[in-house]
Design a protein around this motif. Structure first.
Motif, short mmCIF file in Angstrom:
data_model
loop_
_atom_site.label_atom_id
_atom_site.label_comp_id
_atom_site.label_asym_id
_atom_site.label_seq_id
_atom_site.Cartn_x
_atom_site.Cartn_y
_atom_site.Cartn_z
N GLU A 1 0.91 -1.11 0.05
CA GLU A 1 -0.03 -0.03 -0.06
C GLU A 1 0.87 1.35 -0.05
O GLU A 1 0.47 2.24 -0.17
CB GLU A 1 -1.11 -0.10 1.23
CG GLU A 1 -2.03 -1.03 0.93
CD GLU A 1 -2.99 -0.52 -0.13
OE1 GLU A 1 -3.88 0.60 0.14
OE2 GLU A 1 -3.11 -1.03 -1.11
N ASN A 2 2.14 1.11 0.24
CA ASN A 2 2.92 2.29 0.11
C ASN A 2 3.12 2.79 -1.24
O ASN A 2 3.59 3.86 -1.75
CB ASN A 2 4.30 2.03 0.75
CG ASN A 2 5.05 0.94 -0.03
OD1 ASN A 2 4.74 0.09 -0.77
ND2 ASN A 2 6.45 0.87 0.15
N MET A 3 2.35 2.09 -2.18
CA MET A 3 2.76 2.31 -3.80
C MET A 3 1.42 3.29 -4.10
O MET A 3 1.23 3.81 -5.24
CB MET A 3 2.61 1.19 -4.41
CG MET A 3 3.80 0.20 -4.55
SD MET A 3 3.62 -1.31 -5.48
CE MET A 3 3.89 -0.59 -7.25
N GLN A 4 0.50 3.45 -3.19
CA GLN A 4 -0.71 4.42 -3.44
C GLN A 4 -0.14 5.85 -3.88
O GLN A 4 1.05 6.19 -3.45
CB GLN A 4 -1.72 4.49 -2.44
CG GLN A 4 -2.43 3.20 -1.98
CD GLN A 4 -3.18 2.92 -3.19
OE1 GLN A 4 -3.43 3.52 -4.28
NE2 GLN A 4 -4.01 1.76 -2.99
N VAL A 5 -0.90 6.75 -4.62
CA VAL A 5 -0.37 8.22 -4.89
C VAL A 5 0.20 8.81 -3.76
O VAL A 5 1.01 9.52 -3.80
CB VAL A 5 -1.42 8.77 -5.53
CG1 VAL A 5 -1.18 10.17 -5.84
CG2 VAL A 5 -1.89 8.25 -7.04
N THR A 6 -0.62 8.78 -2.69
CA THR A 6 -0.07 9.45 -1.44
C THR A 6 0.67 8.55 -0.47
O THR A 6 1.02 9.18 0.53
CB THR A 6 -1.41 9.98 -0.61
OG1 THR A 6 -2.16 8.77 -0.26
CG2 THR A 6 -2.33 10.72 -1.58
N GLY A 7 0.81 7.38 -0.75
CA GLY A 7 2.10 6.83 -0.11
C GLY A 7 1.55 5.79 1.02
O GLY A 7 2.23 5.42 1.64
N ALA A 8 0.31 5.95 1.00
CA ALA A 8 -0.55 5.13 2.18
C ALA A 8 -1.90 4.84 1.89
O ALA A 8 -2.43 5.17 0.78
CB ALA A 8 -0.53 5.90 3.36
N PHE A 9 -2.34 3.66 2.77
CA PHE A 9 -3.88 3.14 2.30
C PHE A 9 -4.97 4.07 2.83
O PHE A 9 -6.11 3.77 2.35
CB PHE A 9 -3.79 1.86 3.08
CG PHE A 9 -4.34 2.16 4.76
CD1 PHE A 9 -5.51 2.14 5.25
CD2 PHE A 9 -3.13 2.62 5.42
CE1 PHE A 9 -5.84 2.55 6.70
CE2 PHE A 9 -3.53 2.77 6.68
CZ PHE A 9 -4.75 2.97 7.36
N LYS A 10 -4.71 5.03 3.25
CA LYS A 10 -5.62 5.89 3.74
C LYS A 10 -6.57 6.47 2.76
O LYS A 10 -7.76 6.91 2.99
CB LYS A 10 -5.34 7.05 4.57
CG LYS A 10 -4.57 6.93 5.98
CD LYS A 10 -5.73 6.56 7.08
CE LYS A 10 -5.08 6.49 8.38
NZ LYS A 10 -6.22 6.45 9.41
#
Length: 424
Positions: free
Chosen positions: A60-69
């Motif tokens: 989930e560190n690959m999301q645009v904002t770097g997190a699952f949130k």
């Protein structure tokens, strides 16, 4: 004293765990398609060798904002009607939730106000503003920022987007378990970081509904064991500086704790030194970046490896937003813990050639000197003597001790400095 839901407009009106269902989570997954990344869930052989479990990581560190949130924030935003969207939303956060709300509110054209403590690192403030949100700095703590957000919400009629204690947010986070079990239906255990409880609540409901025999284990820090206390029925204290600030939550969710009590099997408490070890392992062994909260799942395995030995374990690397300077410090500290970076203090006569002799001994044994400090003016050093602080690299702890022994055999008084002892 615990605040009731009705006294806090940011909290849910109902804490009935039955409102979080597999159907609701699957509906959230449909809403998220194309708007967030379906991040990979991949085997991690080197971490498996380290822990004795067969590990699979959800990145989930690959999301645009770097997190699952982003997941929960977007589901909440999509639940708003047209009138609510026009009014705008408000959130309190010093990190990943702020960026998740700001990013997707900007995409949807919803005005967003994020209240952050005044001491929030500038890089996080700048990142949140870059997504188009209005950032308000208030107070020195999240509690003080929350008070200002309450006022703004009342005065401007803004809609709350709670970081964890909201049914829509919980459903959004639960989509991670759907994706993990689709990718790896043979998983035996999910190990999930816990802050306020939104992530593990959503994932536990989804996982247990799909595969009732799967274990769901949470991980908190020893400094912030709020959910552990709720699950065990014990009074706990939550305070102190932690490297896992993303899960340093004093007031856990009212709804999330009811879900956790029903569906989560157990909670492990991880020490600070183990969290550092997990961050370093992700970087060195997996070549990926984990913040303290993101590494908490792996820290749970390192805390109790026998519990997971031989099992197929799914870890959620839930965020990678860590300050680069902090990350570099952790790497150095782990080298010291492993005995690959050794610091010593040597009492020497103050005469020419001594430093050269010491470095020669180290070099001949294939050590690599990285730092030298030469002290003559300390009052505890003889007037005709000197003290050398030497830091050198070694292959491992045994190699380092071999070099220290060689210096002692050469006639030098050598003391190991306690750089390898970490604070738990």
């Amino acid at each position: 004293m615990t605040q009731s839901a009705s006294e806090d407009p940011a909290r849910p009106l109902s804490t009935d765990p039955d409102q979080i269902t597999l159907e609701r989570i699957r509906a959230a997954a449909d809403q998220l398609k194309g708007a967030i990344l379906d991040t990979p869930c991949l085997p991690a052989p080197r971490l498996s060798a380290l822990t004795g479990a067969e590990i699979f990581i959800k990145y989930e560190n690959m999301q645009v904002t770097g997190a699952f949130k982003e997941r929960g924030a977007l589901v909440k935003l999509l639940s708003l009607n047209e009138e609510e969207r026009k009014r705008g939303v408000i959130a309190v956060s010093a990190g990943n939730h702020a960026q998740g709300v700001a990013y997707h509110a900007g995409r949807l054209g919803i005005p967003a106000t994020i209240v952050m403590p005044a001491m929030t690192p500038f890089v996080k403030i700048a990142a949140t503003r870059s997504f188009g949100a209005e950032v308000v700095l208030a107070g020195d703590t999240l509690a003080e920022a929350k008070a200002e957000a309450d006022r703004l919400s009342r005065d401007k009629g803004l809609i709350w987007v709670h970081p964890y204690d909201d049914p829509d947010v919980i459903a959004g986070q639960g989509t991670i378990a759907l994706e993990m079990l689709e990718a790896r239906p043979d998983l035996d255990v999910l190990v999930v970081p816990i802050g306020g409880g939104g992530l593990i609540a959503g994932m536990a409901v989804a996982a247990k509904a799909i595969k009732p025999e799967i274990e769901v284990i949470g991980v908190e820090t020893v400094l912030y064991p709020g959910m552990w206390g709720a699950l065990k029925g014990k009074e706990v204290r939550c305070e102190g500086p932690t490297i896992a600030e993303g899960i340093a939550v004093r007031d856990i969710g009212l709804l999330t704790q009811e879900v956790v009590k029903r569906w989560v099997d157990d909670i492990i408490l991880a020490k600070e030194s183990t969290l550092e070890q997990a961050i370093n392992a992700y970087l060195v062994l997996q070549r990926t970046i984990a913040e303290g909260a993101g590494a908490a799942g792996l820290a749970g395995l390192l805390t109790d490896p026998e519990r997971f030995a031989g099992k197929r374990v799914g870890l959620v690397l839930c965020g990678g937003n860590i300050d680069p300077r902090l990350l570099s410090s952790i790497v150095i500290r782990e080298l010291a813990r492993d005995g690959r970076l050794v610091s010593i203090r040597i009492d020497t006569p103050d005469r020419p050639g001594v430093l050269g002799d010491i470095t020669t001994v180290i070099g001949e044994l294939q050590g690599n000197v990285v730092d030298v400090a030469h002290h003559r003016l300390f009052l505890n050093v003889p007037a005709k003597g000197a003290t050398l602080d030497v830091t050198f690299e070694a292959f491992d702890a045994n190699h380092g001790e071999e070099i220290v022994s060689a210096l002692r055999n050469r006639g030098y008084t050598v003391r190991r400095l306690d750089v390898a002892e970490a604070i738990d």
